[in-house]
Design a protein around this motif. Structure first.
Motif, PDB file in Angstrom:
ATOM      1  N   TYR A   1      -7.994   5.269   8.948  1.00 12.91           N
ATOM      2  CA  TYR A   1      -6.918   4.829   9.613  1.00 12.91           C
ATOM      3  C   TYR A   1      -6.471   5.800  10.692  1.00 12.91           C
ATOM      4  N   THR A   2      -6.427   5.524  11.837  1.00 13.97           N
ATOM      5  CA  THR A   2      -6.132   6.626  13.106  1.00 13.97           C
ATOM      6  C   THR A   2      -4.638   6.740  13.055  1.00 13.97           C
ATOM      7  N   LYS A   3      -3.708   5.654  12.644  1.00 14.34           N
ATOM      8  CA  LYS A   3      -2.377   6.100  13.168  1.00 14.34           C
ATOM      9  C   LYS A   3      -1.603   6.249  11.917  1.00 14.34           C
ATOM     10  N   VAL A   4      -0.980   7.335  11.630  1.00 17.18           N
ATOM     11  CA  VAL A   4       0.174   7.788  10.515  1.00 17.18           C
ATOM     12  C   VAL A   4       1.489   7.312  10.961  1.00 17.18           C
ATOM     13  N   LEU A   5       2.187   6.401  10.199  1.00 16.77           N
ATOM     14  CA  LEU A   5       3.498   5.952  10.610  1.00 16.77           C
ATOM     15  C   LEU A   5       4.658   6.781   9.757  1.00 16.77           C
ATOM     16  N   SER A   6       4.328   7.520   8.675  1.00 15.52           N
ATOM     17  CA  SER A   6       5.296   8.340   8.121  1.00 15.52           C
ATOM     18  C   SER A   6       4.743   8.721   6.875  1.00 15.52           C
TER      19      SER A   6
ATOM     20  N   PHE B   1      -6.350  -1.632  10.181  1.00 17.24           N
ATOM     21  CA  PHE B   1      -6.790  -2.033  11.347  1.00 17.24           C
ATOM     22  C   PHE B   1      -6.160  -3.170  11.768  1.00 17.24           C
ATOM     23  N   SER B   2      -5.549  -3.738  11.159  1.00 13.04           N
ATOM     24  CA  SER B   2      -4.617  -5.384  11.598  1.00 13.04           C
ATOM     25  C   SER B   2      -3.391  -4.938  12.186  1.00 13.04           C
ATOM     26  N   GLY B   3      -3.029  -3.893  12.206  1.00 14.98           N
ATOM     27  CA  GLY B   3      -1.621  -3.146  12.578  1.00 14.98           C
ATOM     28  C   GLY B   3      -0.459  -3.296  11.423  1.00 14.98           C
ATOM     29  N   ASP B   4      -0.798  -3.771  10.408  1.00 18.58           N
ATOM     30  CA  ASP B   4       0.242  -3.677   9.149  1.00 18.58           C
ATOM     31  C   ASP B   4       0.457  -2.208   8.601  1.00 18.58           C
ATOM     32  N   PRO B   5       1.571  -2.179   8.192  1.00 18.78           N
ATOM     33  CA  PRO B   5       1.640  -0.682   7.251  1.00 18.78           C
ATOM     34  C   PRO B   5       1.164  -0.737   6.072  1.00 18.78           C
ATOM     35  N   LEU B   6       0.309   0.400   5.773  1.00 22.09           N
ATOM     36  CA  LEU B   6      -0.614   0.518   4.422  1.00 22.09           C
ATOM     37  C   LEU B   6       0.106   1.573   3.793  1.00 22.09           C
TER      38      LEU B   6
END
Length: 79
Positions: free
Chosen positions: A33-38, A9-14
């Protein structure tokens, strides 16, 4: 093990790691969390974590920086 790297939610990768027997999509549906980075597979090697592969269900793959991010999240905090 498998992993999915989310944007928190703060924009950091988790990164979240889970057993191979669980499908990426099934696990993803449980996380808010809404966005999956990888996503892909993670292994412990001599020099830290190594990530590889992809999740066809999620349409993302492991990135070169994912292993370093996982390492940094698991390091002991400085005192």
């Amino acid at each position: 093990m498998k992993y999915i790297m989310f944007e928190d939610f703060s924009g950091d990768p988790l990164p979240i790691m889970f057993p191979n027997r669980i499908n990426h999509l099934e696990f993803r549906e449980q996380i808010p969390y809404t966005k999956v980075l990888s996503a892909g597979y993670v292994q412990i090697r001599e020099n830290g974590f190594a990530c590889h592969g992809e999740s066809k269900e999620l349409g993302v793959a492991a990135r070169a920086e994912d292993g370093k991010i996982i390492n940094s999240k698991l390091e002991a905090p400085e005192q």
